[in-house]
Design an enzyme around this catalytic site. Structure first.
Site, PDB file in Angstrom:
ATOM      1  N   ILE A   2      77.310 -21.674 -28.679  1.00 57.91           N
ATOM      2  CA  ILE A   2      77.753 -21.878 -30.060  1.00 57.91           C
ATOM      3  C   ILE A   2      79.123 -22.557 -30.134  1.00 57.91           C
ATOM      4  O   ILE A   2      79.532 -22.994 -31.201  1.00 57.91           O
ATOM      5  CB  ILE A   2      77.769 -20.561 -30.871  1.00 57.91           C
ATOM      6  N   ASN A  27      81.412 -17.318 -14.619  1.00 60.81           N
ATOM      7  CA  ASN A  27      82.678 -16.594 -14.535  1.00 60.81           C
ATOM      8  C   ASN A  27      82.359 -15.142 -14.219  1.00 60.81           C
ATOM      9  O   ASN A  27      81.470 -14.557 -14.842  1.00 60.81           O
ATOM     10  CB  ASN A  27      83.445 -16.687 -15.855  1.00 60.81           C
ATOM     11  N   GLY A  45      87.689 -15.146 -16.711  1.00 58.22           N
ATOM     12  CA  GLY A  45      87.354 -15.535 -18.076  1.00 58.22           C
ATOM     13  C   GLY A  45      85.996 -15.077 -18.553  1.00 58.22           C
ATOM     14  O   GLY A  45      85.514 -15.572 -19.571  1.00 58.22           O
ATOM     15  N   GLN A  46      85.367 -14.128 -17.847  1.00 62.69           N
ATOM     16  CA  GLN A  46      84.062 -13.632 -18.305  1.00 62.69           C
ATOM     17  C   GLN A  46      84.280 -12.800 -19.566  1.00 62.69           C
ATOM     18  O   GLN A  46      84.985 -11.800 -19.553  1.00 62.69           O
ATOM     19  CB  GLN A  46      83.380 -12.782 -17.228  1.00 62.69           C
ATOM     20  N   SER A  47      83.695 -13.249 -20.674  1.00 63.21           N
ATOM     21  CA  SER A  47      83.893 -12.555 -21.948  1.00 63.21           C
ATOM     22  C   SER A  47      82.674 -11.762 -22.382  1.00 63.21           C
ATOM     23  O   SER A  47      82.805 -10.834 -23.178  1.00 63.21           O
ATOM     24  CB  SER A  47      84.302 -13.547 -23.040  1.00 63.21           C
ATOM     25  N   HIS A  73      75.850 -14.952 -16.806  1.00 62.44           N
ATOM     26  CA  HIS A  73      75.351 -16.173 -17.430  1.00 62.44           C
ATOM     27  C   HIS A  73      75.949 -17.389 -16.729  1.00 62.44           C
ATOM     28  O   HIS A  73      77.066 -17.356 -16.230  1.00 62.44           O
ATOM     29  CB  HIS A  73      75.658 -16.211 -18.934  1.00 62.44           C
ATOM     30  N   HIS A 116      76.714 -21.489 -17.196  1.00 66.17           N
ATOM     31  CA  HIS A 116      76.906 -22.577 -18.149  1.00 66.17           C
ATOM     32  C   HIS A 116      76.389 -23.856 -17.505  1.00 66.17           C
ATOM     33  O   HIS A 116      76.847 -24.224 -16.417  1.00 66.17           O
ATOM     34  CB  HIS A 116      78.394 -22.767 -18.460  1.00 66.17           C
TER      35      HIS A 116
END
Length: 119
Positions: free
Chosen positions: A31, A92, A98-100, A105, A107
């Site tokens: 998104i 990540n 930076g894994q949020s 997952h 990218h």
């Protein structure tokens, strides 16, 4: 996991722009894209990190990577032989990386030249 954003997307509780789906892999457009093509590829089973997935089900990890390549083919980022122009596959692991979202997952990024380091 009922509180996991990606698990809720897989369950259809949250809408997603799905680009590929198999029995065990789910891929959807990001998104907040960072490139002309930016698709997230995830296992349908919840695994918090790539390390957890590798330890729990290395075969599924392979399916996720194969799914990422299938997305790259479908999006025209590579040809059947894996040739030019190419794509970047990023994951990540952990907060310092930076894994949020704590559902592993990958990218798939492409559609423009990817520089390193990013800038």
């Amino acid at each position: 996991m009922s509180d996991c954003l990606f698990c809720r997307m897989i369950a259809g509780e949250i809408p997603a722009d799905v680009v590929l789906q198999t029995d065990r892999v789910f891929a959807f457009r990001d998104i907040n894209p960072q490139a002309p093509t930016h698709v997230l590829v995830i296992p349908k089973e919840h695994h918090a990190t790539v390390g957890a997935l590798a330890a729990d089900d290395a075969g599924l990890l392979g399916e996720v990577v194969a799914g990422a390549h299938a997305v790259a083919l479908q999006e025209g980022l590579v040809t059947d032989g894996g040739a030019e122009p190419g794509y970047r596959l990023v994951t990540n692991t952990g907060p310092q990386a930076g894994q949020s979202v704590h559902h592993v997952h990958f990218h798939v990024l492409g559609g423009r030249r990817m520089e390193w380091p990013p800038g």
